[in-house]
Design an enzyme around this catalytic site. Sequence first.
Site, PDB file in Angstrom:
ATOM      1  CG  HIS A 105      -2.136  -0.949   0.794  1.00 37.99           C
ATOM      2  ND1 HIS A 105      -2.154  -2.275   1.153  1.00 37.99           N
ATOM      3  CD2 HIS A 105      -3.237  -0.747   0.022  1.00 37.99           C
ATOM      4  CE1 HIS A 105      -3.229  -2.846   0.655  1.00 37.99           C
ATOM      5  NE2 HIS A 105      -3.903  -1.949  -0.035  1.00 37.99           N
TER       6      HIS A 105
ATOM      7  CD  GLU B  17      -9.889  -7.602  -2.069  1.00 43.01           C
ATOM      8  OE1 GLU B  17      -8.902  -6.983  -2.493  1.00 43.01           O
ATOM      9  OE2 GLU B  17     -10.659  -7.130  -1.208  1.00 43.01           O
TER      10      GLU B  17
ATOM     11  CG  ASP C 214      -5.501  -8.067  -1.316  1.00 45.96           C
ATOM     12  OD1 ASP C 214      -4.404  -8.298  -0.781  1.00 45.96           O
ATOM     13  OD2 ASP C 214      -6.210  -7.095  -1.020  1.00 45.96           O
TER      14      ASP C 214
ATOM     15  CB  CYS D  86     -10.396  -1.490  -8.742  1.00 40.58           C
ATOM     16  SG  CYS D  86     -10.672  -2.663  -7.411  1.00 40.58           S
TER      17      CYS D  86
HETATM   18  C1  PEP Z   1      -6.668  -5.109  -4.704  1.00 39.91           C
HETATM   19  O1  PEP Z   1      -6.458  -5.932  -3.803  1.00 39.91           O
HETATM   20  O2  PEP Z   1      -6.368  -5.303  -5.905  1.00 39.91           O
HETATM   21  C2  PEP Z   1      -7.285  -3.818  -4.383  1.00 39.91           C
HETATM   22  C3  PEP Z   1      -7.640  -2.974  -5.323  1.00 39.91           C
HETATM   23  O3  PEP Z   1      -7.424  -3.499  -3.070  1.00 39.91           O
HETATM   24  P1  PEP Z   1      -6.214  -3.011  -2.157  1.00 39.91           P
HETATM   25  O4  PEP Z   1      -5.027  -2.773  -3.045  1.00 39.91           O
HETATM   26  O5  PEP Z   1      -6.640  -1.771  -1.465  1.00 39.91           O
HETATM   27  O6  PEP Z   1      -6.028  -4.155  -1.227  1.00 39.91           O
HETATM   28 MG    MG Z   2      -7.344  -5.654  -1.888  1.00 34.17          MG
END
Ligand code: PEP
Ligand code: MG
Length: 600
Positions: A210, A457, A481, A528
């Site tokens: 993140h 995910e 994920d 996403c």
């Molecule tokens: C993902 O896991 O691809 C996602 C968009 O969520 P995050 O990156 O916030 O875990």
């Molecule tokens: Mg995620």
Amino acid sequence: MLRCYSQPMSFQVFGIPVSRGVAIGRAVLVASSRVDVAHYFVEESSVPNEIRRALRARDEVARELESLKQDMPSDAPHELAALLDVHLMLLHDDALLGATRQWIVERHYNAEWALSAQLEVLARQFDEMEDDYLRERKADLEQVVERLLSALAAEQGRAPVGAASVVQRDFAGEDPLLLVAADIAPADMLQFKRSVFHGFITDIGGKTSHTAIVARSMDIPAVVGTREASRLIRQDDWVIIDGDSGVVIVNPSPIVLEEYRFRQRQSELERARLARLRHTPAVTMDGERVELHANIELPGDAVAALESGATGVGLFRSEFLFMNRNGELPSEDEQFEAYKAAVEAMKGMPVTIRTVDVGADKPLDRMTSNELRHEHVLNPAMGLRAIRWSLAEPSMFRQQLRAIYRASAFGKVRLLIPMVAHLAEVRQIQDTIKRVKQQLDDSGQGYSEVELGVMVEIPAAAVMLPMLLRHVDFVSIGTNDLIQYTLAIDRADEAVAHLYDPWHPAVLQLIAGSISQALAAGKGVSVCGEMAGDQAFTDLLLALGLRSFSMHPSQIPSVKQRILRADAKRLAQQVPPVLASEDPQKAASLAFTAGTGRLQ
Ligand code: PEP
Ligand code: MG
């Protein structure tokens, strides 16, 4: 003298490139625990006042230490008093406050920043000492500096620095600054959204940690997972960050510097060229319309989303509203205001708000991923994360849902749930929504129709998607994920970063299956995760039938350019050999770029 200016040696450090572009500037080394120290510049006229703040803090700490000594019980061990004397000696040593003063005078750093910069310089000197006893005094120095920072913070609480004395310099004629740290927690990265840094380098982290994601959202070059950059780079060194290749060049020669300045100018020109696509609809050569939505962390990011030409928000990571609050959660009204601000800013375009996804490498407080991994939680990525946490805290969850539903009265809101793996979770969510709507009806608060979607995910969700699809309006594939859990690779761990492979056949099968099942069920489907914003996957995702992508605003123009040059029908014909291949990356590069589906 802050440091000795002999001709510094040039060297390179290698890491994982996570945010594109070239940044050139001076290194600011910040220890993880002090990353949240305020970093700002003070006006020339405020320099004397800033020095006085540092000196007042010194006097305050001296008083504290003296009174600790006075109040020491008579039977206290002798070593304790000796330790306090060491602390007093360090406090009064010119190497600490004298040099801190220099940082304020020469660089116009605020007192806290100047103090932490000098701590990094001195800590390094301690590390290099031969004598064990002296080397161990580093911990004492750190404690003294912590006391000084607390004194400054307390003083700040009593008499806040006037806004006029705080300057966000535009660096005209200044050296840009690059942040170097062992690790930066996502919560701290948020602080940097408004900060002075032009790039950053960390020792740990992976491509979709993140921290990397926030760097990309800020659109500043970044390299993570360097393992030892924070040990090798020194305070104030000249550094080049090559965010495309993951190379960090320290103390570059004039020729290398010139080469990178040239590349910097080239990429600025390229950006300006792509920015002209802002109002061009994303339509393939054969007329397929594609939605390009933005991923945002805070309502203010909606501005960048609009500027990039996004046609909606595909992922509002609401957990960032929950961070940096000393454990206190945002109230319903606070959340409502934030969601409403994003919804209004998007002027009727859809805003997909994901319920809070804390846990794993996004703790609520500023624990670094290293601390998380090794000290606090056994296996945070598999723990009480995302919807699991929300369902375990029903009143917090209802509060968030009420805030989201109230915001729906001001525009088109979609609700997205992270980390769903069980049908029972969907049922519980639907029951909670029913209850929340009833509460809003009872109190006369308005809301509109809100579509319900789940993230795909966890591999279980992808495998049982037809069942989930019967209960929801849309799905959004979180490839970050999905890859992590399919391949059992911690996405934030640089030690296994080489195994984190979006091209892995198992990952592609799950993505392909999810898209086709959602389309067959007539439900909305988007991606996403970071794959959506990476041009290397645009053809593949188009070929798989995807028509809705969500990514950082800064990535939208380049992905749009690829879409404009693609022929979706011809790309789709290439899917079977790619999915059947033992080396899908190679198969895709042959199939998609060999003149079959795109204009070169
Ligand atoms: C993902 O896991 O691809 C996602 C968009 O969520 P995050 O990156 O916030 O875990
Ligand atoms: Mg995620």
